[in-house]
Motif scaffolding. Structure first.
Motif: not given
Length: 274
Positions: A35, A42, A44, A222, A224, A257, A259, A264, A267
């Motif tokens: 990351w 990450a 979100n 990640m 979400n 992270w 964003d 994301q 990336y």
């Protein structure tokens, strides 16, 4: 998603999925997927349906903590018509406006879907009709924020219109699509950008939300979240629970992270090991 009958079902799903064990160490995951800035995961923060409480509570809280969110707009929502300048202001602040269709059609034939109106029954639409609607939604979003790159969350994470897959017909229009239920991505390199798992928290505590992002950090992957109401509207979380999560993320930017989903996933797609 909307209507109070769904709240209990989604809350149970959220808690059930959370029980997954932490089987991958952060060190091993970091070797598998890197990351930005050495962060471990990450996160979100997304919001469905274009609701008043998102403008009243979610966006001010995100701005307070310097975090960027993703707002999946149902473009027929009254909060679009009556508060359009505020959505434009959110986009100028760096928040993402995502596609959640014009009318939020869902499949009425699925269990617990008695709330779906007959005229918005996805079972009665064709793939071509849904494709037209989704593309028109992108055009309308362009008139709000002037952007062409877009992500999509399928209403009710339903994939079929009239019994046929409509996602395949529209995915070329998007950077990525949220399409599965789930709290934490198991493996970033195996993630299909057009079938990303997402949690729909409702009636949960701030600590439960924080535990999810900690799981993502432990796995190096990640998390979400797609919220609906924040301190009001339907399928809501409290203002306090929402802010507790944001405060934690803001205090741990070296780990997480946070964003927009479009940033994301651009990336992720560029860095996945095929």
């Amino acid at each position: 998603m909307h209507i109070n009958k769904k709240t209990k079902m989604l809350s149970l799903m959220f808690v059930g999925i959370f029980s997954a064990s932490l089987t991958t160490s952060a060190e091993d995951a970091a070797q598998a997927f890197k990351w930005p800035k050495g962060q471990k995961a990450a996160v979100n923060l997304a919001y469905d349906d274009a609701l008043d409480s998102q403008l009243d509570h979610a966006i001010p809280a995100l701005n307070k903590y310097g975090l960027k969110g993703t707002f999946y707009l149902q473009l027929s929502s009254a909060a679009i018509d009556k508060r359009l300048p505020e959505w434009r202001a959110a986009a100028k602040k760096g928040h993402e406006l995502g596609n959640h269709t014009l009318f939020h059609q869902c499949s009425k034939s699925k269990p617990g879907r008695d709330w779906v109106s007959s005229h918005r029954n996805l079972d009665n639409l064709t793939v071509e009709q849904m494709k037209d609607q989704v593309i028109m939604s992108n055009t309308m979003l362009y008139t709000i924020d002037g952007k062409r790159e877009r992500t999509f969350t399928a209403p009710c994470v339903d994939k079929e219109a009239g019994g046929q897959n409509y996602i395949d017909a529209v995915k070329s229009e998007f950077v990525a699509i949220k399409l599965e239920s789930g709290n934490v991505v198991p493996d970033m390199n195996k993630l299909d950008p057009y079938a990303v798992p997402v949690a729909f928290p409702a009636g949960v505590t701030g600590q439960q939300l924080i535990d999810i992002v900690k799981e993502a950090a432990a796995k190096g992957t990640m998390a979400n979240f797609t919220f609906h109401g924040v301190g009001g509207d339907h399928l809501s979380v409290t203002v306090e629970a929402h802010e507790e999560l944001l405060k934690y993320l803001a205090a741990n930017k070296n780990i997480y992270w946070v964003d927009t989903f479009v940033n994301q996933m651009k990336y992720v797609k560029a860095n996945q090991k095929k």
